[in-house]
Design a protein around this motif. Structure first.
Motif, mmCIF file in Angstrom:
data_model
loop_
_atom_site.group_PDB
_atom_site.id
_atom_site.type_symbol
_atom_site.label_atom_id
_atom_site.label_comp_id
_atom_site.label_asym_id
_atom_site.label_seq_id
_atom_site.Cartn_x
_atom_site.Cartn_y
_atom_site.Cartn_z
ATOM 1 N N ARG A 150 -16.093 -0.476 10.027
ATOM 2 C CA ARG A 150 -16.639 -0.847 11.338
ATOM 3 C C ARG A 150 -17.841 -1.785 11.175
ATOM 4 N NH1 ARG A 150 -18.855 4.234 14.384
ATOM 5 N NH2 ARG A 150 -20.332 4.091 12.672
ATOM 6 N N GLY A 151 -17.824 -2.859 11.904
ATOM 7 C CA GLY A 151 -18.961 -3.782 11.890
ATOM 8 C C GLY A 151 -18.928 -4.789 10.757
ATOM 9 N N GLU A 152 -17.904 -4.727 9.908
ATOM 10 C CA GLU A 152 -17.850 -5.666 8.780
ATOM 11 C C GLU A 152 -16.730 -6.682 8.929
ATOM 12 O OE1 GLU A 152 -18.111 -3.701 4.994
ATOM 13 O OE2 GLU A 152 -20.019 -2.744 5.531
ATOM 14 N N GLY A 153 -16.278 -6.882 10.149
ATOM 15 C CA GLY A 153 -15.325 -7.950 10.444
ATOM 16 C C GLY A 153 -13.984 -7.769 9.763
ATOM 17 N N ASN A 154 -13.420 -8.886 9.279
ATOM 18 C CA ASN A 154 -12.049 -8.865 8.760
ATOM 19 C C ASN A 154 -11.943 -8.485 7.289
ATOM 20 O OD1 ASN A 154 -10.882 -9.532 11.212
ATOM 21 N ND2 ASN A 154 -11.238 -11.721 10.880
ATOM 22 N N LYS A 155 -13.073 -8.172 6.681
ATOM 23 C CA LYS A 155 -13.060 -7.818 5.259
ATOM 24 C C LYS A 155 -12.159 -6.595 5.043
ATOM 25 C CE LYS A 155 -16.311 -6.293 2.278
ATOM 26 N NZ LYS A 155 -17.467 -5.493 2.337
ATOM 27 N N GLN A 156 -11.282 -6.679 4.038
ATOM 28 C CA GLN A 156 -10.416 -5.529 3.727
ATOM 29 C C GLN A 156 -10.466 -5.229 2.242
ATOM 30 O OE1 GLN A 156 -6.992 -6.031 7.132
ATOM 31 N NE2 GLN A 156 -6.354 -5.830 5.016
ATOM 32 N N ASP A 157 -10.610 -3.955 1.904
ATOM 33 C CA ASP A 157 -10.617 -3.539 0.501
ATOM 34 C C ASP A 157 -9.413 -2.662 0.258
ATOM 35 O OD1 ASP A 157 -12.810 -4.697 -0.626
ATOM 36 O OD2 ASP A 157 -14.197 -3.127 0.096
ATOM 37 N N ILE A 158 -8.710 -2.944 -0.835
ATOM 38 C CA ILE A 158 -7.590 -2.061 -1.183
ATOM 39 C C ILE A 158 -8.143 -0.899 -2.005
ATOM 40 C CG2 ILE A 158 -5.311 -1.939 -2.285
ATOM 41 C CD1 ILE A 158 -5.461 -3.983 0.020
ATOM 42 N N VAL A 159 -7.953 0.312 -1.493
ATOM 43 C CA VAL A 159 -8.522 1.485 -2.160
ATOM 44 C C VAL A 159 -7.433 2.549 -2.298
ATOM 45 C CG1 VAL A 159 -10.390 3.201 -2.097
ATOM 46 C CG2 VAL A 159 -10.694 1.008 -0.937
ATOM 47 N N ASN A 160 -7.463 3.229 -3.401
ATOM 48 C CA ASN A 160 -6.591 4.375 -3.638
ATOM 49 C C ASN A 160 -6.891 5.466 -2.594
ATOM 50 O OD1 ASN A 160 -6.607 7.228 -4.901
ATOM 51 N ND2 ASN A 160 -5.114 6.062 -6.112
ATOM 52 N N VAL A 161 -5.846 6.106 -2.074
ATOM 53 C CA VAL A 161 -6.025 7.063 -0.972
ATOM 54 C C VAL A 161 -6.977 8.207 -1.344
ATOM 55 C CG1 VAL A 161 -4.865 8.707 0.558
ATOM 56 C CG2 VAL A 161 -3.789 6.529 0.052
ATOM 57 N N GLU A 162 -6.827 8.750 -2.561
ATOM 58 C CA GLU A 162 -7.693 9.854 -2.988
ATOM 59 C C GLU A 162 -9.149 9.415 -3.021
ATOM 60 O OE1 GLU A 162 -6.770 12.949 -3.165
ATOM 61 O OE2 GLU A 162 -4.804 12.139 -2.602
ATOM 62 N N GLU A 163 -9.355 8.200 -3.539
ATOM 63 C CA GLU A 163 -10.705 7.669 -3.674
ATOM 64 C C GLU A 163 -11.317 7.456 -2.285
ATOM 65 O OE1 GLU A 163 -10.576 4.355 -6.524
ATOM 66 O OE2 GLU A 163 -12.296 3.601 -5.362
ATOM 67 N N PHE A 164 -10.485 6.915 -1.388
ATOM 68 C CA PHE A 164 -10.925 6.659 -0.013
ATOM 69 C C PHE A 164 -11.352 7.964 0.646
ATOM 70 C CE2 PHE A 164 -9.510 6.096 4.546
ATOM 71 C CZ PHE A 164 -10.563 5.268 4.918
ATOM 72 N N SER A 165 -10.513 8.979 0.498
ATOM 73 C CA SER A 165 -10.771 10.282 1.102
ATOM 74 C C SER A 165 -12.061 10.881 0.550
ATOM 75 C CB SER A 165 -9.574 11.188 0.828
ATOM 76 O OG SER A 165 -9.892 12.502 1.124
ATOM 77 N N ALA A 166 -12.281 10.749 -0.777
ATOM 78 C CA ALA A 166 -13.481 11.314 -1.402
ATOM 79 C C ALA A 166 -14.724 10.576 -0.912
ATOM 80 C CB ALA A 166 -13.373 11.219 -2.922
ATOM 81 N N ARG A 167 -14.594 9.250 -0.781
ATOM 82 C CA ARG A 167 -15.726 8.447 -0.328
ATOM 83 C C ARG A 167 -16.161 8.900 1.070
ATOM 84 N NH1 ARG A 167 -14.480 2.159 -0.179
ATOM 85 N NH2 ARG A 167 -15.373 1.902 1.903
ATOM 86 N N GLU B 284 0.836 -1.205 0.000
ATOM 87 C CA GLU B 284 0.000 0.000 0.000
ATOM 88 C C GLU B 284 0.872 1.257 0.000
ATOM 89 O OE1 GLU B 284 -0.720 -2.544 2.311
ATOM 90 O OE2 GLU B 284 -2.299 -3.344 1.004
ATOM 91 N N ALA B 285 1.936 1.210 0.824
ATOM 92 C CA ALA B 285 2.823 2.374 0.920
ATOM 93 C C ALA B 285 3.417 2.696 -0.446
ATOM 94 C CB ALA B 285 3.929 2.114 1.936
ATOM 95 N N GLU B 286 3.742 1.669 -1.194
ATOM 96 C CA GLU B 286 4.345 1.895 -2.512
ATOM 97 C C GLU B 286 3.311 2.261 -3.566
ATOM 98 O OE1 GLU B 286 6.552 -1.697 -3.111
ATOM 99 O OE2 GLU B 286 8.019 -1.120 -1.568
ATOM 100 N N GLY B 287 2.089 1.762 -3.413
ATOM 101 C CA GLY B 287 1.079 1.959 -4.462
ATOM 102 C C GLY B 287 0.124 3.112 -4.220
ATOM 103 N N GLY B 288 0.334 3.864 -3.132
ATOM 104 C CA GLY B 288 -0.582 4.984 -2.854
ATOM 105 C C GLY B 288 -1.980 4.512 -2.499
ATOM 106 N N THR B 289 -2.076 3.350 -1.870
ATOM 107 C CA THR B 289 -3.386 2.817 -1.494
ATOM 108 C C THR B 289 -3.421 2.553 0.019
ATOM 109 O OG1 THR B 289 -2.616 0.565 -1.873
ATOM 110 C CG2 THR B 289 -3.741 1.652 -3.720
ATOM 111 N N VAL B 290 -4.604 2.196 0.504
ATOM 112 C CA VAL B 290 -4.748 1.714 1.884
ATOM 113 C C VAL B 290 -5.663 0.482 1.862
ATOM 114 C CG1 VAL B 290 -4.356 3.865 3.158
ATOM 115 C CG2 VAL B 290 -6.636 3.384 2.230
ATOM 116 N N ALA B 291 -5.488 -0.404 2.862
ATOM 117 C CA ALA B 291 -6.405 -1.539 3.036
ATOM 118 C C ALA B 291 -7.463 -1.084 4.038
ATOM 119 C CB ALA B 291 -5.653 -2.753 3.553
ATOM 120 N N VAL B 292 -8.703 -0.957 3.537
ATOM 121 C CA VAL B 292 -9.763 -0.353 4.353
ATOM 122 C C VAL B 292 -10.583 -1.416 5.084
ATOM 123 C CG1 VAL B 292 -11.854 1.062 4.274
ATOM 124 C CG2 VAL B 292 -9.918 1.611 2.784
ATOM 125 N N ARG B 293 -10.725 -1.219 6.385
ATOM 126 C CA ARG B 293 -11.649 -2.046 7.186
ATOM 127 C C ARG B 293 -12.784 -1.152 7.645
ATOM 128 N NH1 ARG B 293 -8.810 -6.758 9.894
ATOM 129 N NH2 ARG B 293 -10.527 -6.731 11.388
#
Ligand SMILES: [Zn+2]
Ligand SMILES: [Zn+2]
Length: 642
Positions: free
Chosen positions: A614-631, A603-612
């Protein structure tokens, strides 16, 4: 025609019945049908609730109350208090007997005993109550004279004190159920066997007559219902409420604290302050158009309170402040905002063209609540309200009430709070003439009816200066809280000689509407914490996203991401502690943070984060930081409920 030994009563359907003189409510219920005889609990005679066993008076309007009638529940609960006292007296023959009323959620009884009751004591008492219920003792009413009353309660100073206070012309009644006799006005259920579903809940110390200079009694709280399911539901709700207690959740989430040096005043932490600011921000956004926000002083000379009437009626609830120049306590911290708004209005000349003129303020208020009554955020001494005063012409009332009602309901909807409306009319203690009240009640009711919304009537519950519409909300676990209010006031424009220049160029009196949506922010926060159980929607969350680097190697990248999220206006926190990732995830879950952004090497290299989420358990989505912030910023902007 009624003969000498016959009486006539009117039933709720307006039909008239002829009965033999001496017929009781129970007799009448049996005459109507065996089903009603079994279900009857008490009877309303000319609007007064009475025992079923009393003879009916000639000419009375009557209504038999069954277990389905809300009024009957109070009778059941008060009777349960007697049954509690019956049991306590069997186990503690020397116990003095205080008050035993029905309350909103059940009943209590106060006893003069040397020791507090333990949970084991309550169990034993409850057992004894079951035995009293099984004995099915009738509640027998007896009218006695003062001498006889004093004789009966000679061994109980608390009862003697109450007898001594009864007026000379008051009817003194005692009630007996099995071995227990009590001084009481009634009414009660026909017999102890009618109490089926009850539970003793807790014990607490309580001063005799609520007076801290009197002796400390031991209070037992309990509840009772007609139906088993209702009791079970109530107990589940109590359990749920305990888990959500804002004092507990507020501590877990680090939202606020109290200090003995400032009793009843809240210290908001950074996280709690962020929430209050969100509430303020939301209200400001909704009030951008058509409202004027003002700031007014907190400290006033008593001359103001003399005009407003507070100095005479409300002085003991105000914090008085010493004026060094006069050496007298001539100043006071304001307990409400209204008079300061009147002064602002007075200061300028107003034309009818400016009306309705809406002043809002979030100033700090102080009320001198007795220290024993202070409780968490719900009863405090210092608080802020979303206070609004609207100055308007009489013919604008209807449109304004409509506008305010829609505003308030829309606001509650954002939090998923369902609201009900109540119309409260003139109280016994009031200012203003009857004509003024007729006028005020008529126009407010008319305006309320024009909204087309259903409402309940609360006779006698108005403010001392005018009738009002109250908004009760129901929270996630079905509890009701009184929150918003719209109050119509014809009295203060007179007191403060408020005027506007009309179309005819002459002076006229405006009408005032007092409006609050949240009421006190402190109390509203307490309600929200319990309503959401700390799981706040994103926009209100004290911490919206927590950024977690997997290891030290990603700490720099995580710091940059945190800053980017903060730049986007999000409350983002970085957790770069040395603990394991699992530990830190668990910690964020306990803090009920809506989003976690985990930063690994990829993630650090790709400009992304693994998003968890709340309430959705261990599910993780890899999302671009800009996209995450906009969401997230979109979710905040929409104020969506999670
Ligand atoms: Zn009673
Ligand atoms: Zn006001």
């Amino acid at each position: 025609m009624t003969t000498a030994n016959q009486i006539r009563v009117t039933l709720p359907d307006a039909s008239v019945r002829e009965l033999a003189e001496g017929t009781t409510g129970a007799d009448l219920a049996a005459q109507i049908g065996p089903g009603l005889a079994r279900a009857a609990v008490a009877i309303k005679v000319n609007g007064q609730i009475q025992d079923l066993g009393r003879a009916l008076p000639d000419g009375a309007s009557i209504a038999i109350l069954t277990d389905r009638d809300p009024d009957a529940l109070g009778v059941l609960r008060h009777s349960a208090a007697h049954i509690l006292a019956t049991a306590v007296r069997q186990l503690y023959p020397d116990a003095g007997i205080g008050f035993g009323p029905a309350i909103d959620e059940g009943f209590y009884y106060d006893f003069a005993v040397p020791q507090p009751f333990t949970p084991e004591d309550l169990e034993e008492i409850e057992e004894k109550m079951n035995a009293v219920v099984a004995s099915d003792f009738p509640f027998l009413r007896e009218v006695v004279d003062r001498k006889e009353a004093n004789r009966r309660f000679a061994d109980d100073p608390l009862k003697l004190e109450r007898i001594s206070e009864l007026g000379a012309d008051e009817t003194i009644t005692v009630y007996t159920d099995g071995p227990f006799v009590d001084l009481c006005r009634g009414p009660h259920i026909p017999s102890t066997g009618r109490l089926k579903f009850f539970k003793l809940l807790s014990g607490a110390g309580a001063y005799w007559r609520g007076d801290s200079s009197r002796q400390m009694l031991q209070r037992i709280y309990g509840t009772a219902f007609f139906k088993k399911d209702d009791l079970a539901q109530h107990l589940t709700r109590m359990e749920e409420a305990k888990k959500r207690d804002h004092r507990v959740v507020g501590k877990q989430l680090d939202l606020f604290l109290f200090h003995p040096f400032a009793p009843g005043s809240v210290f908001w932490t950074e996280r709690g302050t962020a929430m209050i600011n969100e509430l303020n921000g939301y209200l400001r956004e909704l009030q951008r158009d058509g409202y004027q926000e003002l700031k007014t002083p907190l400290l006033y000379n008593k001359a103001l309170w003399e005009i407003s009437g507070h100095w005479g009626k409300y002085k003991e609830n105000m914090f008085l402040v010493l004026d060094n120049e006069t050496g007298e306590h001539d100043f006071s911290l304001k307990p409400m905002n209204c008079p300061s708004h009147y002064l602002m209005y007075q200061a300028k000349k107003h034309s009818y063209k400016e009306l309705p003129l809406r002043y809002v303020t979030y100033d700090v208020l102080h009320r001198n609540e007795v220290s024993g009554a202070l409780s968490g955020l719900t009863r405090v001494r210092q608080f802020q309200q979303d206070d609004c005063h609207i100055f308007l012409m009489e013919r604008q009332i209807q449109a304004e009430v409509h506008r305010l009602t829609q505003f308030i309901l829309a606001f509650y909807k954002t939090f998923g709070l369902k609201a009900t409306l109540k119309f409260a009319t003139r109280p016994e203690q009031r200012v203003g003439t009857d004509q003024m009240w007729d006028e005020a009640e008529r126009s407010l009711r008319h305006a309320l009816e024009a909204t087309g919304l259903p409402y309940e009537l609360k006779p006698g519950d108005g403010a001392f200066y005018g009738p009002k519409i109250d908004f009760d909300v129901e929270d996630a676990i079905g509890r009701k809280w009184q929150l918003g209010t719209i109050q119509l006031d014809y009295s203060n424009p007179e007191r403060f000689d408020l005027k506007y220049v009309g179309e005819d160029n002459a002076d006229h009196r405006p009408v005032i509407i007092h409006r609050a949506v949240c009421g006190s922010f402190e109390r509203f926060m307490g309600i929200l914490i319990e309503h959401f159980a700390g799981v706040f929607p994103l926009w209100l969350s004290p911490e919206q996203v927590r950024v977690l680097p997997i290891s030290d190697a990603q700490a720099d990248a995580a710091r940059v991401i945190t800053l980017r999220l903060r730049d986007a206006g999000l409350r983002a926190h970085l957790d770069e502690r040395n603990d394991t990732l699992n530990y830190r995830i668990r910690d964020a879950e306990l803090a009920k943070v809506p989003y976690m952004a985990i930063v690994g090497q990829r993630e650090a290299e790709g400009g992304t984060v693994a998003v968890r989420v709340r309430g959705e358990g261990n599910k993780q989505d890899i999302v671009n930081v800009e996209e995450f912030s906009a969401r997230l910023t979109n979710e905040v902007k929409s104020r969506a409920l999670s």
